[in-house]
Design an enzyme around this catalytic site. Structure first.
Site, mmCIF file in Angstrom:
data_model
loop_
_atom_site.group_PDB
_atom_site.id
_atom_site.type_symbol
_atom_site.label_atom_id
_atom_site.label_comp_id
_atom_site.label_asym_id
_atom_site.label_seq_id
_atom_site.Cartn_x
_atom_site.Cartn_y
_atom_site.Cartn_z
ATOM 1 N N CYS A 130 -19.029 26.505 12.906
ATOM 2 C CA CYS A 130 -17.776 26.626 13.663
ATOM 3 C C CYS A 130 -17.827 27.883 14.525
ATOM 4 C CB CYS A 130 -16.580 26.668 12.713
ATOM 5 S SG CYS A 130 -15.001 26.553 13.583
ATOM 6 N N THR A 381 7.893 16.675 5.622
ATOM 7 C CA THR A 381 8.176 15.329 6.121
ATOM 8 C C THR A 381 9.378 15.372 7.045
ATOM 9 O OG1 THR A 381 8.681 13.039 5.504
ATOM 10 C CG2 THR A 381 9.676 14.770 4.157
ATOM 11 N N TYR A 382 9.360 14.482 8.015
ATOM 12 C CA TYR A 382 10.506 14.297 8.898
ATOM 13 C C TYR A 382 11.102 12.906 8.670
ATOM 14 C CZ TYR A 382 8.028 18.184 11.024
ATOM 15 O OH TYR A 382 7.369 19.390 11.219
ATOM 16 N N ASN A 383 10.592 12.248 7.602
ATOM 17 C CA ASN A 383 11.030 10.887 7.250
ATOM 18 C C ASN A 383 10.855 9.923 8.404
ATOM 19 O OD1 ASN A 383 13.318 12.786 5.549
ATOM 20 N ND2 ASN A 383 12.059 11.312 4.426
ATOM 21 N N THR A 384 9.740 10.087 9.113
ATOM 22 C CA THR A 384 9.422 9.178 10.224
ATOM 23 C C THR A 384 7.973 8.714 10.106
ATOM 24 O OG1 THR A 384 8.722 11.012 11.647
ATOM 25 C CG2 THR A 384 11.026 10.335 11.798
ATOM 26 N N THR A 393 7.716 8.919 3.061
ATOM 27 C CA THR A 393 6.254 8.949 3.220
ATOM 28 C C THR A 393 5.548 9.628 2.039
ATOM 29 O OG1 THR A 393 6.349 11.054 4.432
ATOM 30 C CG2 THR A 393 6.487 9.025 5.734
ATOM 31 N N GLU A 458 1.875 13.792 14.088
ATOM 32 C CA GLU A 458 1.619 13.219 12.768
ATOM 33 C C GLU A 458 0.150 13.377 12.376
ATOM 34 O OE1 GLU A 458 4.803 9.657 12.249
ATOM 35 O OE2 GLU A 458 3.511 9.482 14.003
#
Length: 487
Positions: A130, A381-384, A393, A458
């Site tokens: 790297c 989480t954004y619950n999407t 999720t 995401e």
């Protein structure tokens, strides 16, 4: 002074305000040329990532005041704003935790001297070729007074650092092979021995930079303009982003188009959501412990059949390989023909019950910071999911985390590994294994081939999960070996 910044009244309207980079916007360029008589470098790529369109990252900083504030604090503390931070800006809660931990490891009071810390960062990042992280820490190493001679190669560094070479390569590629004997050799060396506190600090740094190399390759992070490979003096052929836009929120970007340039909604997301729903609603009797163990072994065996790369074996350049020993040593599956490595049962040695307290005892506060960072990545989480809202999720996040630990031979007795094949398809598994085990082989095609209908934010979250799961797996093996030595 290294961290000096301009007074606030000058910073606010400066094109250098948040970034500390050399990228200068068009209305400033003639003035700089006239006053300084220098050629103005331009970024070699478009934005902080080769995988994520620059407009996505600009848009985040334009609308999110919290992200702006974190960027400003990071610049004030470090004197620069790294492209890694710009990409992590999709998730400001996590970014804040990450930067706080990294700042503590590198700059606050601790068992190791500052130049040792950056040199260990170089050693760890070099194991995965790297160059991005190596170059950052070469500069930092010199800025804190490191000896230029050490950069000629690990054999020019002090014997004490050379002794870390063995556990550096084992942790990076085959952590299940680390034993208490490796620890004993470091702590009981006739000369230049390590203290327990120093070793804990070093181990945390090694695992931090191994996993950060995974994130760097997994997100296609580009070098900053002031770094090697980050700039050119040729005129631009395409529009370039200006980090002044990030600093001042002047992105002016149309965000209505689909993030992947595809207006169609395919069935990939719906299929995954349906599988999650079926698993959540499944009311079958819980499998026996024997069956659960069998499912783990099956998944572990299948993970070895996942091919990590399409390209031929690559070897690091001399510029990188001089910072570590045994360049031919790389990832090998932990259960190969003729070998048997016992399963690491989390019930016997876990981060929560064992590793956390050991780190916190020998390197105060770091255990707490690492724990918060692990929890942040795991629970974020954004619950999407893509365009869908109000989605739980947690099952998917748990499958990703446990699959990575499964690849490292780590088993949770209370988890049904049969869920993994239901939720993670083959292209996703290829991406996960490559990024976690051989990140230098990660390609844009791999990044684009999994979760094609999901947003880039995401996918960045996935990369955070992979990074933290990998770091925790390495730490578990290292801390277990240290505990065994101590007892």
């Amino acid at each position: 002074m290294r961290h000096a910044v301009a007074p606030a009244e000058h910073v606010e309207n400066s094109c250098f305000s948040v970034t500390g980079l050399l990228k200068i916007c068009s209305h400033c360029e003639p003035l700089v040329k006239k006053d300084l008589g220098v050629r103005i470098p331009r970024p070699l790529g478009n934005g902080p990532s080769r995988f994520i369109p620059e407009k996505e990252i600009l848009q985040v900083s334009k609308v999110d005041a919290r992200t702006q504030s974190i960027f400003e604090d990071a610049f004030a503390a470090l004197g620069r704003l790294e492209n890694i931070s710009l990409v992590m800006g999709f998730h400001p809660q996590y970014l804040e935790s990450f930067l706080r931990t990294q700042h503590y490891l590198l700059q606050m009071d601790g068992p190791l001297s500052l130049h040792y810390r950056h040199y260990i960062g170089i050693m760890a990042a070099a194991r995965h070729q790297c160059s991005y992280l190596v170059n950052l820490h070469v500069n930092d190493f010199l800025q804190v007074g490191g000896d230029l001679k050490w950069l000629n190669g690990l054999d020019q560094a002090p014997q004490k650092l050379q002794q870390l070479g063995e556990i550096n390569k084992i942790l990076a590629h085959r952590p299940w092979l680390l034993t208490k004997e490796h620890i004993e050799r470091l702590l009981k060396a006739e000369e230049h021995s390590w203290s327990l506190a120093e070793l804990i600090h070093a181990v945390v740094l090694l695992t931090h930079y191994h996993s950060l190399a995974s994130f760097t390759f997994g997100c296609g992070i580009m070098p900053e303009i002031h770094c090697d490979g980050g700039h050119t003096f040729r005129p631009p052929s395409v529009s370039q982003y200006c980090v002044c836009d990030i600093a001042n929120g002047n992105g002016h970007i149309n965000h209505h188009e689909d993030l992947l340039g595809n207006q169609e909604v395919c069935g990939e997301v719906e299929v995954l959501m349906e599988r999650m729903k079926q698993l959540q609603e499944c009311d079958e009797e819980e499998a026996s412990q024997e069956e659960m163990a069998t499912r783990f072994e099956r998944e572990k065996t299948e993970s070895m059949l996942v091919v990590t790369a399409e390209d031929e074996e690559s070897f690091p350049s001399r510029d990188i390989s001089r910072h570590f020993e045994d360049p031919s040593y790389g990832y090998k599956d932990f259960s190969r023909r003729g070998e048997h490595v016992p399963t690491f049962r989390v019930q016997d040695y876990s981060w929560e019950d064992h590793g956390f307290s050991l780190v916190n005892r020998l390197y105060p506060d770091v255990g707490q910071m690492l724990d918060e960072k692990f929890q942040m990545a795991y629970n974020l989480t954004y619950n999407t999911m893509a365009t869908h809202k109000d989605v739980d999720t947690s099952m998917l996040r748990r499958a990703i985390w446990n699959y990575i630990h499964c690849m490292f031979g780590i088993r949770y007795d209370d988890y049904d590994y049969g869920e993994i094949n239901q939720l993670l398809d083959r292209s996703f598994k290829i991406y996960i294994k490559t990024m976690v085990c051989s990140p230098e082989k990660t390609t844009k095609r791999m990044y684009e081939s999994f979760w094609r209908q999901f947003q880039h934010s995401e996918k960045v979250h996935v990369n955070m999960l992979l990074m933290e799961a990998r770091m925790q797996a390495e730490l578990l093996y290292a801390l277990r070996a240290i505990t065994r030595y101590m007892t």
